[in-house]
Scaffold this active site. Structure first.
Site, PDB file in Angstrom:
ATOM      1  N   CYS A 131       0.903  -1.175   0.000  1.00 35.32           N
ATOM      2  CA  CYS A 131       0.000   0.000   0.000  1.00 35.32           C
ATOM      3  C   CYS A 131       0.927   1.206   0.000  1.00 35.32           C
ATOM      4  O   CYS A 131       1.140   1.840   1.026  1.00 35.32           O
ATOM      5  CB  CYS A 131      -0.876  -0.003   1.248  1.00 35.32           C
ATOM      6  SG  CYS A 131      -2.014  -1.378   1.326  1.00 35.32           S
ATOM      7  N   ALA A 132       1.468   1.531  -1.143  1.00 38.45           N
ATOM      8  CA  ALA A 132       2.732   2.273  -1.135  1.00 38.45           C
ATOM      9  C   ALA A 132       2.673   3.788  -1.279  1.00 38.45           C
ATOM     10  O   ALA A 132       3.570   4.481  -0.816  1.00 38.45           O
ATOM     11  CB  ALA A 132       3.632   1.708  -2.212  1.00 38.45           C
ATOM     12  N   ALA A 133       1.637   4.333  -1.937  1.00 43.49           N
ATOM     13  CA  ALA A 133       1.659   5.779  -2.214  1.00 43.49           C
ATOM     14  C   ALA A 133       1.433   6.600  -0.932  1.00 43.49           C
ATOM     15  O   ALA A 133       0.745   6.122  -0.039  1.00 43.49           O
ATOM     16  CB  ALA A 133       0.580   6.120  -3.242  1.00 43.49           C
ATOM     17  N   GLY A 171       4.692   7.061  -1.028  1.00 45.25           N
ATOM     18  CA  GLY A 171       5.943   6.366  -1.298  1.00 45.25           C
ATOM     19  C   GLY A 171       7.123   6.750  -0.428  1.00 45.25           C
ATOM     20  O   GLY A 171       8.259   6.411  -0.758  1.00 45.25           O
ATOM     21  N   LYS A 206       7.897   5.601   2.489  1.00 44.67           N
ATOM     22  CA  LYS A 206       8.527   4.376   3.032  1.00 44.67           C
ATOM     23  C   LYS A 206       9.177   3.574   1.914  1.00 44.67           C
ATOM     24  O   LYS A 206      10.242   2.989   2.102  1.00 44.67           O
ATOM     25  CB  LYS A 206       7.495   3.533   3.794  1.00 44.67           C
ATOM     26  CG  LYS A 206       6.956   4.242   5.026  1.00 44.67           C
ATOM     27  CD  LYS A 206       6.113   3.321   5.882  1.00 44.67           C
ATOM     28  CE  LYS A 206       5.388   4.087   6.970  1.00 44.67           C
ATOM     29  NZ  LYS A 206       4.287   4.955   6.471  1.00 44.67           N
ATOM     30  N   CYS A 230      -1.296   4.282  11.035  1.00 43.92           N
ATOM     31  CA  CYS A 230      -1.111   5.487  11.846  1.00 43.92           C
ATOM     32  C   CYS A 230      -2.412   5.715  12.641  1.00 43.92           C
ATOM     33  O   CYS A 230      -2.898   6.833  12.734  1.00 43.92           O
ATOM     34  CB  CYS A 230      -0.703   6.693  11.015  1.00 43.92           C
ATOM     35  SG  CYS A 230      -1.796   7.040   9.645  1.00 43.92           S
TER      36      CYS A 230
END
Ligand code: SAM
Length: 450
Positions: free
Chosen positions: A255-257, A259, A261, A373
């Site tokens: 679940c990257a955007a 981005g 991380k 978070c």
């Protein structure tokens, strides 16, 4: 007479946040706002974020001064009133008559001219009522209900935090949520410090991580180091989560955007292949544009149905799932007014589905980090328990050893009045709490495949 550009923009953004469920932080970075001077942009940001942070308290003051129920008012009128009362209560540099005048002009400009005398009368009444020390009231609040009222939070959220984290930690969370949060960056190389200093960016050391810095002043985004991706803007807890994923050879960030991380993972393992999946194509494109590292492969895909065969496994996976965001309320204050207790169940279902799908791609002996978070148990421990229920193949591993290693390598520099890394842990999990730790509220679990 024309209203000031900062207030006109603030009104427009507040209306879009309310009507379109947009995020204020994103709207404040829209390209069309580049026409504002940096002073006006700063004031618009202060006004929008201030109104959203203190909304319930502002509404109580307005309701006490208003002859009409606030629910009955047009959106433009209510937003102009909130902007006015926020300035009266919190911006001592803005004279009361200027705050009132600007809100009256705002409703006229919004074609609600007939509401102008009403706005004028309400704000005059609020201005005459005198102000108490609002932050001191938070400090003195004896119970969850009073704390929620004084710190402008929904009572149900404060009550559940008090049950989970204790009342004093909850007070700290509320104080932090009501404070303008600082910005942190991650420095990926040795040269960027000097380069940022030369570009007029003033920094102080990170409080959690040695590669982090706190921005004191200056515009990082205008520097070459930022534009070339050698510096990322990223909260320190978010950086820590990426560090805890560790180094690998084949890495999935599912679940990257946007981005941040992904960038940290890819730079830490420059020889690894890093696959970054993201559900929304426009966000996948954003991720691609922000992340031009040669070892990152961006794929627009749903992490619940990953586009890899089950024999295509990864030795490191990060599942930084969509969540309520209650650990980031200082940055995204509108979340607290939108979120309902029943939303947590829907979020949980999605999170469990993503985690199960990601676990299926984990190599034997590999490590998956699940993170949010959120401060809510439903999105954290309960998701891990539900996803692992009945499987002997996966086990939750303890982050204690990882944090100790990061401390020994000098990457983790956190000191909390003599306490060691244990304060960052809740059982085997990572748990940062805003106001207690110097960062956003993150949860992370480490799962290994036997
Ligand atoms: C918490 S954010 C990730 C933040 C990112 N890891 C970072 O540090 O920059 C969650 C992301 O997951 C995306 N998302 C939501 N549902 C998803 C799904 N089913 N599959 C893949 N991505 C998803 C959202 O659009 C959002 O960009």
């Amino acid at each position: 007479m024309a209203v000031s550009p900062a207030r006109a923009v603030a009104l427009e953004i507040l209306l879009r946040v309310e009507r379109e469920d947009s995020y204020a932080a994103e709207l404040l970075h829209s390209p069309h706002l580049t026409k504002l001077s940096s002073r006006d942009h700063g004031l618009a940001t202060e006004l929008v974020m201030g109104v959203l942070r203190w909304q319930s308290l502002l509404d109580r003051r307005l309701a006490a001064a208003s002859s009409q129920k606030l629910e009955r008012l047009d959106g433009e009128v209510l937003a102009a009133l909130r902007l006015g009362v926020y300035q009266l209560l919190f911006l001592s540099k803005v004279p009361a008559r200027a705050a009132i005048f600007e809100s009256v002009e705002l409703v006229k400009a919004a074609r609600k001219r007939s509401a102008a005398p009403f706005v004028n009368a309400v704000l005059r009444k609020v201005a005459g009522a005198g102000a108490e020390d609002i932050l001191a009231e938070i400090g003195k609040s004896p119970d969850s209900i009073t704390l929620a009222q004084n710190a402008a939070h929904p009572p149900w959220l404060v009550a559940r935090w008090a049950g989970h984290y204790g009342f004093e930690a909850t007070r700290q969370i509320c104080i932090q949520d009501q404070t303008v949060p600082g910005a942190a960056i991650h420095i990926h190389d040795n040269e960027s410090d000097a380069e940022l200093a030369a570009a007029g960016v003033q920094l102080s050391p990170g409080r959690l991580l040695s590669a982090a810095r706190r921005i004191l002043s200056g515009d990082v985004t205008g520097t070459r180091a930022y534009q070339e991706g050698r510096v990322s803007i990223q909260d320190e807890a978010s950086q820590l989560v990426a560090l805890l994923v560790g180094r690998g050879e084949k890495i999935l960030d599912c679940c990257a955007a946007p981005g941040s991380k992904t960038a940290l993972l890819a730079r830490r393992s420059p020889r690894a292949k890093v696959f970054a999946t993201e559900l929304h194509p426009h966000r996948a494109r954003l991720l691609q544009n922000l992340n031009r590292l040669p070892n990152v492969h961006v794929v627009a895909a749903d992490a619940r149905h990953l586009p890899f065969s089950l024999s295509f496994t990864f030795d490191r996976i990060l599942a930084d799932v969509p969540c309520s965001g209650t650990g980031t309320l200082a940055r995204n204050p509108e979340i607290k007014w939108r979120l309902k207790a029943e939303d947590l169940r829907d979020l949980q279902l999605r999170q469990v589905a993503i985690l199960k799908s990601a676990l299926a791609q984990l190599a034997i002996g590999g490590r998956l980090v699940y993170s949010t978070c959120s401060l809510e148990r439903e999105e954290n421990e309960a998701v891990v328990e539900a996803a692992l229920d009945g499987t002997a193949e996966f086990k939750v591993a303890d982050f204690k050893g990882e944090l100790e290693q990061l401390r020994q390598s000098g990457e983790l520099c956190f000191e909390l009045s003599g306490k060691d890394t244990a304060s960052l842990l809740a059982g085997p999990y990572l748990r940062t709490i805003p106001g207690v730790h110097p960062c956003d509220g993150f949860f992370a679990a480490m799962i290994e495949r036997r």
